[in-house]
Design an enzyme around this catalytic site. Structure first.
Site, short mmCIF file in Angstrom:
data_model
loop_
_atom_site.label_atom_id
_atom_site.label_comp_id
_atom_site.label_asym_id
_atom_site.label_seq_id
_atom_site.Cartn_x
_atom_site.Cartn_y
_atom_site.Cartn_z
N LYS A 56 41.09 41.50 10.18
CA LYS A 56 40.58 42.88 10.26
C LYS A 56 39.62 43.15 9.10
O LYS A 56 38.63 43.86 9.25
CB LYS A 56 41.76 43.87 10.21
N HIS B 286 57.64 44.66 17.80
CA HIS B 286 56.23 44.82 18.09
C HIS B 286 55.97 46.16 18.72
O HIS B 286 56.50 46.44 19.79
CB HIS B 286 55.77 43.71 19.02
#
EC number: 4.1.1.31
Length: 875
Positions: free
Chosen positions: A542, A137
């Site tokens: 998104k 990440h």
């Protein structure tokens, strides 16, 4: 306030006091007073008009920026540590066990009442297939060094809780805490260089070594005990309801740093690490198993040895040492594994089972059920490879590789063919016995890398690999293309090739794509085990906002369940969730129970994101709680699935999704000022410069579409507007209420787990959002002509809060969870200065060119890390 809350506040106070002492020793009384003044200004601003803090921070000298940022960042990390320990601290005899500890025994009772037999329950529990896929990440900003120090601090908090400590022992604990906090303060918390994919993989191995290695056997003991008490049956030795996989070192989508060589290195490191961990276990077991009596089966293997168990373990130890030595040398030179090297998990498990059965047969069951059983459980769960490594690549890369190949062979350009032409070509080549590629073919670099990766996959042991995931999959040919490339690389065994459907359009098209694929002659016959399909949460949110994305994900899963049932194929859904609500994150237990009926069916695969791995699995006790929740939720969703939604609810959801996507896109895509506002008001541009992960933050130049989902979410989280998680809901819910659907929405929230979970997640994110903080960024960073857009977005945030409160009937957000509210409020005292300081630093950084290692840039990095730690969900 309960005693537990008091103890948490005491811990936070003690840690803060010790941090203050450490800061005073380095920077003096005047500086510590400055920190206190900032903290008091933050508190005063929460109560008043909010002017004090900004002026205090604007007056800070350049040399104070970094230590001030570090002070508040360290405090938030210590507060996190205290809160994590709070979740697992020993309770008094009169206090109830936490929900996580009771969840499985309580569920087994309910399942028996619902008519499930003891045998059926034991069988289903033993064959559960839950895979947690650890992913790297970019926003996992905490360094491993510091994580280990925080873990040690948790250990001292536990030691401090013992009631029978003498004053001298209590003082010793305090001194250790003081020393650990000083070590953390004097350790640089931010990496100066970007981690490599191998660094990220090592971070994943560290989580296994320090936490999951201890949590798994303890968790399975409790599962075994709950099952025995409920049904009278035991969890079989070969059962591993939860296993682990990883993307670290295998996920090359958009990350040119993950090469075939990196994947090979990570696979070898995993084998080295597994051998090393098992060697430690075997050494400890050899010290314990000194008994002489053994059954005939074991005797046959070791002859008349006076210490038969040690003789068996010595053989295994020799092979583990050979495996570790080979893996180490293979990292630097390509050499084949010798005969002593362990390659099959059965070679690890069989000697341990032999000892276990013999001890039981010879009346020494109490010894068999000790550390030997724990080692056996680890062997079955982790095996010789710790977990399976997935490979992920973009569909376009496979398409480009095949285009170069067909062009070279004079067959035309694969990319120019329609879907039917592609399928015909791929199917013919998959059946063809001759190779597609001539030996003298010299591909371009990108194609060479795709082919090299396929060769690594073909060469690796089957048990070391998980799935080959195709991102941005949009057609049946995308799956066949990978199958053909793997065949060309020499792969003769079946491997799961998994389409990932991510955008709104792709999710809506997932059903037809899988219908076409499963209907192709010979395709189903080639499946070994279930058909795996991955659902993307980040890109769809998104693309369309969470209202429409959540409903599209739900419908896609329903369609896939139906289509696989029609084709008599088992389905494994792989959920690509992020840590945040805007990327599909949230409490796993509720999320699993809100999946469509039939979509879990004893199998569940999900990603676990970097920073959430630390919060959910960083300490063995917390890891155990989360493993309990996963296990219980998957068992419940399998045996007590929710009823399908009523037609009226579906209609409401269709309308909410349509209104939500329109409202979301009207801001994000259609407002010409939006991208510029986003870049000015958030640290998005700066995030790309920070050494936060091995993967670039952008795909290509361009607007919102070019941004990766993670920095998109991360930027809005840092400013506390949290826009991607709620934008669209305010309009969708307001319109529904205006249509007179209030009662229907209330009914959906009460009776439909999917809708309830969506609203709960929305409420949580709105409680963490803060319009006042977002406005402070605008005032310091945004040009005047763009500020009305910021004001409009904050109005929409306020509207979102009001409509959710109307739906829940509560006076404030999270009124049902006062402890969460209290912790948000406690954190705000330390977060507020970091937010205001970050806005100040961004303004200074943008007004002049600062070197990456300058105090200004370092301080900016620290504020990013601190805010991420304080909000506990980043990107």
């Amino acid at each position: 306030m309960t005693d537990i809350d008091v103890r948490l506040r005491e811990d936070v106070h003690v840690l803060g006091e010790l941090l203050g002492e450490t800061i005073r020793q380095q920077h003096g009384d005047a500086f510590l007073q400055k920190i206190e003044d900032i903290r008091h200004s933050a508190k005063a601003d929460r109560r008043g008009p909010g002017e004090q803090l900004s002026s205090t921070l604007a007056d800070l000298a350049e040399e104070d920026l970094l230590p001030v940022a570090r002070a508040f960042n360290q405090f938030l990390n210590l507060a996190n540590m205290a809160e994590q320990y709070q979740l697992i601290r020993r309770r008094d005899a009169d206090q109830p066990e936490p929900f996580e500890a009771q969840v499985l025994p309580e569920l087994l009772g309910r399942l028996k009442q619902a008519g499930h037999s003891n045998d059926a329950l034991a069988r289903q529990l033993a064959k559960l297939d839950i895979q947690l896929v650890l992913t790297a990440h970019p926003t996992e900003v905490a360094r491993r060094t510091l994580i280990q120090k925080y873990d040690a601090i948790a250990g001292q908090l536990a030691a401090q809780d013992h009631r029978d400590l003498t004053p001298a022992e209590r003082q010793q604990v305090r001194e250790r805490l003081r020393r650990l906090i000083a070590e953390a303060w004097h350790t640089e918390e931010i990496r100066r260089t970007r981690p490599t994919p191998v660094d990220e993989a090592k971070w994943g191995f560290a989580v296994i070594e320090h936490s999951l290695w201890h949590a798994i056997p303890s968790h399975l003991r409790k599962v075994d005990k709950a099952l025995l008490e409920a049904t009278g049956l035991r969890l079989p030795l070969e059962a591993a309801p939860i296993r682990f996989a990883s993307w670290m070192g295998g996920d090359r989508d958009g990350n040119p740093n993950v090469t075939a060589a990196v994947t090979r290195e990570v696979l070898l490191l995993a084998r080295w690490m597994a051998a090393d961990l098992f060697l430690r276990d075997i050494d400890a077991l050899a010290a314990e198993l000194s008994m002489q009596q053994a059954n005939d089966t074991l005797r046959k293997q070791v002859g008349d040895s006076a210490e038969p168990y040690r003789a068996v373990l010595k053989q295994l130890r020799d092979r583990l040492r050979a495996t570790r030595a080979w893996a180490h040398s293979a990292l630097t030179s390509n050499q084949p594994a010798g005969a002593d090297v362990l390659v099959d998990n059965r070679e690890l498990i069989a000697p341990l089972e032999l000892c276990y059965q013999s001890l039981h047969e010879c009346g020494m069951g109490v010894i068999a059920e000790g550390p030997l059983l724990d080692c056996l459980r680890r062997a079955v769960t982790f095996g010789l490879f710790l977990g399976r490594l997935d490979v992920r690549q973009d569909a376009a890369r496979h398409r480009d590789a095949l285009t170069e190949i067909t062009d070279y062979l004079g067959l035309g350009r694969y990319a120019d063919w329609d879907e039917e032409q592609r399928i015909a070509f791929l199917q013919a080549e998959l059946k063809n016995r001759r190779p597609l590629l001539p030996a003298h073919f010299k591909p371009q670099a990108d194609t060479a890398e795709v082919l090299a990766t396929c060769r690594e996959v073909a060469a690796a042991p089957a048990a070391s690999l998980g799935s080959y995931v195709i991102s941005m999959a949009g057609a049946a040919s995308d799956v066949l293309a990978v199958q053909l490339l793997l065949k060309e690389a020499g792969l003769t065994r079946p491997m799961r090739v998994v389409p990932l459907f991510e955008t709104l359009a792709d999710l809506d098209n997932a059903g037809p794509v899988m219908q076409r694929l499963l209907g192709l002659p010979g395709y189903r016959a080639g499946l070994r085990g279930p058909q795996e399909v991955m659902i993307g949460y980040s890109d769809s949110a998104k693309d369309a906002g969470t209202t429409a994305a959540a409903w599209a994900q739900y419908r896609a899963q329903e369609n896939l369940v139906r289509i696989c049932a029609e084709h008599q194929v088992e389905l494994l859904l792989f959920h690509g969730r992020g840590g945040t609500v805007g990327r599909g994150g949230g409490p796993a237990h509720a999320a699993i129970l809100s999946q469509p009926p039939g979509s879990v069916a004893g199998r569940f695969r999900t990603t676990e994101q970097g920073e959430m791995i630390r919060f959910k699995f960083g300490l063995p006790g917390i890891a155990e709680q989360n493993l309990n929740l996963y296990l219980a939720a998957v068992l419940e969703a399998t045996l007590l699935p929710p009823p399908p939604p009523q037609p009226a609810w579906r209609e409401v959801m269709d309308q909410l999704a349509a209104d939500g996507v329109q409202a979301y896109r009207s801001v994000v895509r259609e407002n010409p000022d939006f991208v510029e506002y986003f870049r000015q008001s958030t640290p998005e541009q700066e995030l790309g410069r920070l050494p936060l992960g091995s993967r670039p933050a952008k795909r290509r130049a361009g607007g919102i579409e070019s941004l990766r989902a993670i920095p998109w979410i991360f930027g809005w989280t840092q400013t506390r507007l949290m826009l991607p998680a709620w934008l669209g809901w305010e309009t969708a819910l307001t319109n529904a209420l205006a249509r007179g659907q209030g009662e229907l929405l209330a009914q959906m929230r009460e009776q439909w787990p999917f809708f309830r979970t969506r609203i709960d997640m929305l409420e949580m994110v709105l409680a963490k959002a803060d319009a006042q903080i977002a406005e402070a960024y605008d005032e310091r960073l945004v040009q005047p002509h763009l500020r009305p857009l910021g004001a409009h977005l904050r109005d929409l945030l306020s509207q979102s809060c009001q409509v959710v409160l109307g739906l829940t009937g509560q006076p404030v957000l999270l009124a049902h969870s006062p402890e969460t509210l209290e912790f948000i409020s406690l954190r705000n005292t330390y977060l507020d200065p970091l937010h205001r300081l970050q806005a100040e630093l961004l303004a200074r950084s943008r007004s002049r060119e600062a070197a990456l290692d300058s105090p200004l840039e370092q301080a900016l990095l620290v504020t990013v890390a601190g805010i991420a730690a304080g909000l506990r969900n980043t990107g």
